[in-house]
Every structure is written in structure tokens, then in C-alpha cells.
Design an enzyme around this catalytic site. Structure first.
Site, short mmCIF file in Angstrom:
data_model
loop_
_atom_site.label_atom_id
_atom_site.label_comp_id
_atom_site.label_asym_id
_atom_site.label_seq_id
_atom_site.Cartn_x
_atom_site.Cartn_y
_atom_site.Cartn_z
N CYS A 30 0.81 -1.36 0.01
CA CYS A 30 0.00 0.08 -0.09
C CYS A 30 0.91 1.25 0.04
O CYS A 30 1.67 1.66 1.09
CB CYS A 30 -0.97 -0.03 1.14
SG CYS A 30 -1.82 1.58 1.36
N CYS A 33 -0.41 3.92 2.41
CA CYS A 33 -0.04 3.47 3.80
C CYS A 33 1.53 3.92 4.33
O CYS A 33 1.89 4.48 5.28
CB CYS A 33 0.11 2.03 4.03
SG CYS A 33 -1.50 1.44 3.86
#
Length: 104
Positions: A30, A33
Site C-alpha cells: 500500500c 500507507c
């Protein structure tokens, strides 16, 4: 306070032993993230957050914690008070993290 990376069983223990817990769910793939991680760490180190435990949980490897918070997208931020979910949502915004922390 440093952000702790925890698994399902450690997360349950943290919830049982701490009144205020902030959680960031992430996945290794991600990008958002990874971009949000430094902001999350910076907020966790602020003096006014000293009584809140900040944890990171890999959403792909910890299905029990993911289910407890209702994770539906990543990154996902959630706060728990006295072991109960207060609120959580998919977000990579520092303002949202601060609004969650204010609810504790």
C-alpha cells in the site's frame, strides 16, 4: 511514544491493558500507507498523545484485528477506548487522525 507493530494476539493484550489505543492498518504493497507512516509516527510522539498507545497492524496478516475495527480499505485508522471501537475509517489524512484522537 514509538509506534508498535503488533499482531492479533498482541493487539488484544494492548486493548485489555490500555485505555486509549490508536491503530493504523496497513499492507506492505500500500503506497498511501507508506506515505502516511511518517505523519502517524510524528503525531504519536507529540506530548499531548502521551497517554495513547499507537500501533501498526498489517491488515493482511491479522484478520481478527481487521474484523474488530471493520477495515474495508487501506490505510485504515481506528481508535479504541477501554477496549471498544470508538470510530474508524479508511483515511491517510492527518486531520482525520487528529479528529479520532480528540474522541478519546
Amino acid at each position: 511514544m514509538a509506534v508498535q507493530v503488533v499482531n492479533d494476539s498482541e493487539f488484544k493484550e494492548i486493548l485489555a491493558n490500555n485505555s486509549k489505543v490508536a491503530v493504523k492498518f496497513y499492507a506492505d504493497w500500500c503506497g498511501n500507507c507508506k506515505l502516511f507512516a511518517p505523519k502517524y509516527k510524528r503525531v504519536s510522539n507529540e506530548e499531548e498523545q502521551a497517554d495513547t498507545v499507537f500501533v501498526d497492524i498489517n491488515a493482511e496478516e491479522n484478520p481478527e484485528a481487521r474484523k474488530m475495527a471493520g477495515v474495508d480499505n487501506l490505510p485504515f485508522l481506528a481508535v479504541f477506548k477501554d477496549g471498544q471501537l470508538v470510530e474508524g475509517s479508511a483515511s491517510s489524512k492527518e486531520d482525520y487522525l487528529r479528529s479520532l484522537l480528540a474522541k478519546l
